[in-house]
Structures are given as C-alpha cells and as structure tokens.
Design a protein around this motif. Structure first.
Motif, PDB file in Angstrom:
ATOM      1  N   GLU A 285      27.029  12.522 -45.757  1.00  0.00           N
ATOM      2  CA  GLU A 285      26.617  11.603 -43.935  1.00  0.00           C
ATOM      3  C   GLU A 285      28.363  11.363 -43.856  1.00  0.00           C
ATOM      4  O   GLU A 285      28.168  11.878 -42.275  1.00  0.00           O
ATOM      5  CB  GLU A 285      26.212  10.494 -44.680  1.00  0.00           C
ATOM      6  N   LEU A 286      28.679  11.111 -44.880  1.00  0.00           N
ATOM      7  CA  LEU A 286      30.371  11.106 -44.062  1.00  0.00           C
ATOM      8  C   LEU A 286      31.117  12.166 -43.763  1.00  0.00           C
ATOM      9  O   LEU A 286      31.453  11.878 -42.377  1.00  0.00           O
ATOM     10  CB  LEU A 286      30.979  10.829 -45.440  1.00  0.00           C
TER      11      LEU A 286
ATOM     12  N   GLN B 124      29.432  14.345 -41.717  1.00  0.00           N
ATOM     13  CA  GLN B 124      28.810  14.181 -40.288  1.00  0.00           C
ATOM     14  C   GLN B 124      29.414  13.756 -39.642  1.00  0.00           C
ATOM     15  O   GLN B 124      29.598  13.660 -38.415  1.00  0.00           O
ATOM     16  CB  GLN B 124      27.317  13.803 -40.649  1.00  0.00           C
ATOM     17  N   LEU B 125      30.206  12.383 -40.236  1.00  0.00           N
ATOM     18  CA  LEU B 125      30.648  10.882 -39.505  1.00  0.00           C
ATOM     19  C   LEU B 125      31.733  11.539 -39.336  1.00  0.00           C
ATOM     20  O   LEU B 125      32.696  10.986 -37.404  1.00  0.00           O
ATOM     21  CB  LEU B 125      30.112   9.655 -39.601  1.00  0.00           C
ATOM     22  N   ARG B 126      32.906  12.339 -40.226  1.00  0.00           N
ATOM     23  CA  ARG B 126      33.810  12.610 -39.562  1.00  0.00           C
ATOM     24  C   ARG B 126      33.946  14.230 -38.584  1.00  0.00           C
ATOM     25  O   ARG B 126      34.418  13.423 -37.492  1.00  0.00           O
ATOM     26  CB  ARG B 126      34.651  13.389 -41.024  1.00  0.00           C
TER      27      ARG B 126
ATOM     28  N   GLN C  98      31.479  14.898 -36.285  1.00  0.00           N
ATOM     29  CA  GLN C  98      30.982  13.422 -35.005  1.00  0.00           C
ATOM     30  C   GLN C  98      32.232  12.426 -34.119  1.00  0.00           C
ATOM     31  O   GLN C  98      33.120  13.136 -33.303  1.00  0.00           O
ATOM     32  CB  GLN C  98      30.033  12.432 -35.557  1.00  0.00           C
ATOM     33  N   TYR C  99      33.075  11.904 -34.884  1.00  0.00           N
ATOM     34  CA  TYR C  99      34.322  11.160 -34.758  1.00  0.00           C
ATOM     35  C   TYR C  99      35.006  12.685 -34.142  1.00  0.00           C
ATOM     36  O   TYR C  99      35.738  11.771 -33.632  1.00  0.00           O
ATOM     37  CB  TYR C  99      34.914   9.968 -35.805  1.00  0.00           C
TER      38      TYR C  99
END
Length: 210
Positions: A121-122, A124-126, A128-129
């Motif tokens: 999840e981390l 994926q967030l990176r 997306q960022y």
C-alpha cells in the motif's frame, strides 16, 4: 573480532559494538607501543651513564622489538577474552529487552502478511504521489503556456482596438465593418486577377496557333 552484526545494539548505542572494541584495541596497542619507546629511551640513557658499556643502541632496539612482540602476543590473548566478556555482558542487549522506540510494535503487532500488505500500500501511495507531482508539473507548464497565449491575444485585441479608433477618427466607420468590406474587396480583386490571368493564357495560346 566478533562477526555478529548486533544490529539491535547498534540501534541503541548509535555505533556497532565491534567498532567500539576495535577502537579500544587500537588505543591499548598505541599505548603499549608508546610505553615501549619510553622504556627504550630510559634504557639508552642509563647505558650512556655506565662507563665502558659495550651494548649498542641497535642491540637495545632488537631487544625492545622482541619484548614488544612478546607483550603483543599476550595482549592479543587477553584482549580476546576481554572482548568476549564485554560483548556478552556489557554491550549486549538481552533478547527479552525491547527498546522504547520499538514498544509500539509490541502494542500493535502485525504478521508478515499484514506488514507486506502495508508495504504494498505504501508503494502504491508513493506511485500515486509521483503521478500527482508529474501531473501538477504538467499543469503548471500548461498554465504558463496559457499565460503566454493570453498575453499575445491581449496584444492582438489591443491592436484591433487601436485600428478601430483610427478608422473612427478618419470617418471610416466601424473597423469590423471596414475589415469585412476590405476582405470582400480583396476577394473580388483576386477573382478579377484570376480572370485576367485566364484570358491572358488564352491570348497567348491563340498567338501561338497563329
């Protein structure tokens, strides 16, 4: 020297226990060398005060080196024992002890699968960022381009307004109407010019036939 990484101890102390022991070893060794040099200097001075002494300084140096080698061998054996004791009893964190910054793991434990899910999840967030940052940069570039286009349009509109004012000052009426009339006149002129060119071609062809 121990090869155990002792990562938890390194986290607590801020340095590896092996590095600490190495510095202690080097400090003791340097002190031993300095002591032997002092002893050698005292011996040479004492021998100079003894009349008729046949012992040379080179002989003293050989004896000093031999004694230093003997001391170093014994020192290495003693240091190995001291290192073992210090690494086990002084610089070692027991397995049941938890550092304050790691107590949150005890309060909120998670399995390997849960930890891996959090890592995914981390990641994926990176991603997306990074995508949002790239999109923001692209929008900023587009905004700058729009500002440039807007400035050019404003210059064009200002030019049309000035031409409109000039037309009114000279009694030419509305600039848009004048511009439309001028466009129609140009079109008619182009048609006349095209007609003249066609007639000119026919005349040339006729002359060639004659």
């Amino acid at each position: 020297m121990s090869v155990d990484p002792m990562a938890y101890e390194t986290q607590f102390f801020g340095f590896t226990p092996q590095t600490c022991m190495l510095r202690i070893y080097i400090a003791f060794q340097d002190y031993l060398f300095e002591t032997m040099l002092v002893v050698e200097g005292v011996m040479l001075k004492k021998l100079d005060d003894i009349p008729g002494c046949k012992i040379s300084s080179s002989q003293i140096r050989k004896c000093t080196e031999k004694f230093l080698l003997f001391m170093k061998e014994h020192f290495d054996k003693l240091f190995a024992k001291m290192e073992e004791v210090l690494l086990q009893l002084v610089l070692n964190i027991p397995k049941h002890v938890l550092l304050p910054e790691d107590r949150v793991q005890e309060q909120y434990p998670c399995s390997k699968e849960e930890f891996q899910a959090l890592q995914d999840e981390l990641q994926q967030l990176r991603q997306q960022y990074r995508a949002e940052v790239a999109l923001e940069q692209a929008l900023l570039v587009e905004l700058e381009e729009q500002k440039i286009v807007k400035a050019e349009l404003e210059k064009t509109l200002q030019c049309f307004d000035e031409l409109d004012n000039i037309c009114r000052e000279h009694g030419a009426g509305n600039f848009k109407e004048s511009f439309a009339f001028l466009t129609q006149s140009c079109k008619k002129l182009q048609d006349v010019l095209k007609d003249v060119e066609e007639k000119s071609k026919k005349v040339k062809q006729h002359d060639q036939l004659m």
